[in-house]
Design a protein around this motif. Structure first.
Motif, PDB file in Angstrom:
ATOM      1  N   ILE A 194       0.529  -1.122  -0.106  1.00 57.78           N
ATOM      2  CA  ILE A 194      -0.583   0.143  -0.148  1.00 57.78           C
ATOM      3  C   ILE A 194       0.848   1.175   0.041  1.00 57.78           C
ATOM      4  N   ASN A 195       1.733   1.468   0.638  1.00 52.69           N
ATOM      5  CA  ASN A 195       3.117   2.532   0.527  1.00 52.69           C
ATOM      6  C   ASN A 195       3.718   2.295  -0.403  1.00 52.69           C
ATOM      7  N   GLY A 196       3.821   1.331  -1.632  1.00 56.96           N
ATOM      8  CA  GLY A 196       4.409   1.771  -2.881  1.00 56.96           C
ATOM      9  C   GLY A 196       3.400   2.395  -3.575  1.00 56.96           C
ATOM     10  N   LEU A 197       2.419   2.098  -3.505  1.00 58.43           N
ATOM     11  CA  LEU A 197       0.946   3.040  -3.832  1.00 58.43           C
ATOM     12  C   LEU A 197       0.923   4.357  -4.068  1.00 58.43           C
ATOM     13  N   PHE A 198       1.076   4.739  -2.439  1.00 57.52           N
ATOM     14  CA  PHE A 198       0.834   6.006  -2.592  1.00 57.52           C
ATOM     15  C   PHE A 198       1.833   6.792  -2.551  1.00 57.52           C
ATOM     16  N   LEU A 199       3.363   6.304  -2.898  1.00 55.38           N
ATOM     17  CA  LEU A 199       4.771   6.840  -3.488  1.00 55.38           C
ATOM     18  C   LEU A 199       4.661   7.058  -4.664  1.00 55.38           C
ATOM     19  N   ARG A 200       3.447   6.434  -5.285  1.00 57.94           N
ATOM     20  CA  ARG A 200       3.099   6.774  -6.767  1.00 57.94           C
ATOM     21  C   ARG A 200       2.487   7.795  -6.881  1.00 57.94           C
ATOM     22  N   VAL A 201       1.505   8.109  -5.997  1.00 59.08           N
ATOM     23  CA  VAL A 201       1.275   9.138  -6.448  1.00 59.08           C
ATOM     24  C   VAL A 201       1.578  10.513  -5.505  1.00 59.08           C
ATOM     25  N   GLU A 202       2.916   9.931  -5.012  1.00 55.67           N
ATOM     26  CA  GLU A 202       3.460  11.490  -4.725  1.00 55.67           C
ATOM     27  C   GLU A 202       4.594  11.148  -5.358  1.00 55.67           C
ATOM     28  N   HIS A 203       4.312  10.530  -6.586  1.00 51.15           N
ATOM     29  CA  HIS A 203       6.172  10.990  -7.365  1.00 51.15           C
ATOM     30  C   HIS A 203       5.455  11.007  -8.787  1.00 51.15           C
ATOM     31  N   LEU A 204       3.847  11.526  -8.604  1.00 45.17           N
ATOM     32  CA  LEU A 204       2.932  11.819 -10.480  1.00 45.17           C
ATOM     33  C   LEU A 204       3.419  13.458  -9.602  1.00 45.17           C
ATOM     34  N   PRO A 205       4.133  14.141 -11.708  1.00 43.71           N
ATOM     35  CA  PRO A 205       4.026  15.172 -12.041  1.00 43.71           C
ATOM     36  C   PRO A 205       3.484  16.667 -11.323  1.00 43.71           C
ATOM     37  N   GLY A 206       3.738  17.415 -10.599  1.00 44.78           N
ATOM     38  CA  GLY A 206       2.395  18.477  -9.706  1.00 44.78           C
ATOM     39  C   GLY A 206       1.573  17.788  -8.378  1.00 44.78           C
ATOM     40  N   VAL A 207       2.181  16.701  -8.175  1.00 42.71           N
ATOM     41  CA  VAL A 207       1.168  16.290  -6.670  1.00 42.71           C
ATOM     42  C   VAL A 207       2.370  17.621  -5.587  1.00 42.71           C
ATOM     43  N   LYS A 208       3.764  17.435  -5.380  1.00 37.81           N
ATOM     44  CA  LYS A 208       4.539  18.121  -4.679  1.00 37.81           C
ATOM     45  C   LYS A 208       4.747  19.545  -4.479  1.00 37.81           C
ATOM     46  N   GLU A 209       4.536  20.265  -6.155  1.00 39.56           N
ATOM     47  CA  GLU A 209       4.310  21.223  -6.541  1.00 39.56           C
ATOM     48  C   GLU A 209       2.761  21.687  -5.771  1.00 39.56           C
ATOM     49  N   PHE A 210       1.284  21.124  -5.564  1.00 38.27           N
ATOM     50  CA  PHE A 210       0.862  21.223  -4.991  1.00 38.27           C
ATOM     51  C   PHE A 210       0.553  21.326  -4.049  1.00 38.27           C
ATOM     52  N   ALA A 211       0.827  20.092  -3.042  1.00 39.29           N
ATOM     53  CA  ALA A 211       1.147  20.374  -1.678  1.00 39.29           C
ATOM     54  C   ALA A 211       1.521  21.379  -1.594  1.00 39.29           C
ATOM     55  N   THR A 212       2.909  21.430  -1.504  1.00 41.03           N
ATOM     56  CA  THR A 212       3.767  22.830  -1.647  1.00 41.03           C
ATOM     57  C   THR A 212       2.930  23.783  -1.727  1.00 41.03           C
ATOM     58  N   ALA A 213       2.344  24.460  -2.884  1.00 43.90           N
ATOM     59  CA  ALA A 213       1.262  25.102  -2.486  1.00 43.90           C
ATOM     60  C   ALA A 213       0.319  25.720  -2.122  1.00 43.90           C
ATOM     61  N   ILE A 214      -0.230  24.076  -1.224  1.00 42.58           N
ATOM     62  CA  ILE A 214      -1.263  24.758  -0.785  1.00 42.58           C
ATOM     63  C   ILE A 214      -0.677  24.807   0.887  1.00 42.58           C
ATOM     64  N   LYS A 215       0.395  24.857   1.023  1.00 43.05           N
ATOM     65  CA  LYS A 215       1.370  24.606   2.149  1.00 43.05           C
ATOM     66  C   LYS A 215       1.031  23.065   3.042  1.00 43.05           C
ATOM     67  N   ALA A 216       0.525  21.525   2.802  1.00 40.10           N
ATOM     68  CA  ALA A 216       0.283  20.461   2.672  1.00 40.10           C
ATOM     69  C   ALA A 216       1.309  20.077   3.934  1.00 40.10           C
ATOM     70  N   PRO A 217       1.225  19.514   4.718  1.00 40.74           N
ATOM     71  CA  PRO A 217       2.786  18.445   5.255  1.00 40.74           C
ATOM     72  C   PRO A 217       3.319  17.855   4.669  1.00 40.74           C
ATOM     73  N   GLU A 218       4.842  17.945   4.525  1.00 42.24           N
ATOM     74  CA  GLU A 218       5.845  17.188   3.397  1.00 42.24           C
ATOM     75  C   GLU A 218       6.045  15.830   3.785  1.00 42.24           C
ATOM     76  N   VAL A 219       4.847  15.243   5.194  1.00 40.72           N
ATOM     77  CA  VAL A 219       5.543  13.544   5.368  1.00 40.72           C
ATOM     78  C   VAL A 219       3.969  13.228   5.116  1.00 40.72           C
TER      79      VAL A 219
END
Length: 202
Positions: free
Chosen positions: A20-45
């Motif tokens: 299951i963690n592998g599924l979440f990691l795939r989502v987190e590595h999709l283009p734009g996901v981390k940038e979006f999380a940073t933009a809305i000040k989501a936790p890095e964890v």
């Protein structure tokens, strides 16, 4: 927001399973996901879990999920009649005929708007309700919707755990979902018992 926090908490838990963690990691590595999380000040964890919780929240609000479920199973219609209209009629001393009781189903919307929703938030109303009937019904209906949404969320995580063959997570989420289902059952039985009117008023 209860559905958001429950989904986020469950996502932290299930990520202890490698598959299951592998599924979440795939989502987190999709283009734009981390940038979006940073933009809305989501936790890095647990960015993937945050994204999933946000999607659940948006879906629930946009589709008015519990309203759709209510329409299918006539939940609000039964609740309004059994827990609001009939108790208020009995407490007011009204002697209702069988025909009038039957007409509550037809006239439910205008009656509930006039007797319940007008006072559902006493702080915002010009006139406060003289009884606790409206506030109690409002609180109970709110907890019912929360339990209903939690049932679907917990069932979803149970299904995910089954696919991952994570036995302990499956047991945890299945048990939690059954607890939510049991609460809904008890709530329904309680509403039925409280919603009964004396035979002389039937």
């Amino acid at each position: 927001m209860a559905d958001f926090w429950l989904t986020l908490a469950c996502s932290f838990l299930v990520r202890y399973d490698p598959w299951i963690n592998g599924l979440f990691l795939r989502v987190e590595h999709l283009p734009g996901v981390k940038e979006f999380a940073t933009a809305i000040k989501a936790p890095e964890v647990n960015v993937g879990g945050f994204a999933l919780a946000l999607l659940v929240l948006i879906f629930s609000r946009v589709t008015r999920f519990h309203d759709r479920i209510s329409d299918i199973f006539k939940i609000r219609a039964r609740f309004d009649r059994a827990n609001i209209l009939l108790p208020l009629a009995v407490m007011s001393g009204a002697q209702m005929s069988a025909r009038q009781v039957a007409n509550l189903k037809r006239d439910r919307h205008p009656l509930v708007r006039a007797t319940f929703y007008k006072y559902a938030r006493p702080a915002e109303a010009n006139i406060r309700s003289s009884t606790s009937t409206t506030s109690k019904a409002h609180w109970r209906l709110g907890t019912y919707w929360v339990a209903l949404e939690w049932l679907f969320i917990l069932t979803g995580f149970a299904v995910l755990s089954a696919f991952a063959r994570a036995a302990w997570f499956l047991i945890i989420f299945w048990t939690a979902s059954m607890a939510a289902r049991f609460y809904l059952y008890i709530f329904g039985m309680d509403c039925w018992n409280e919603g009964r009117i004396p035979r002389s008023n039937r």
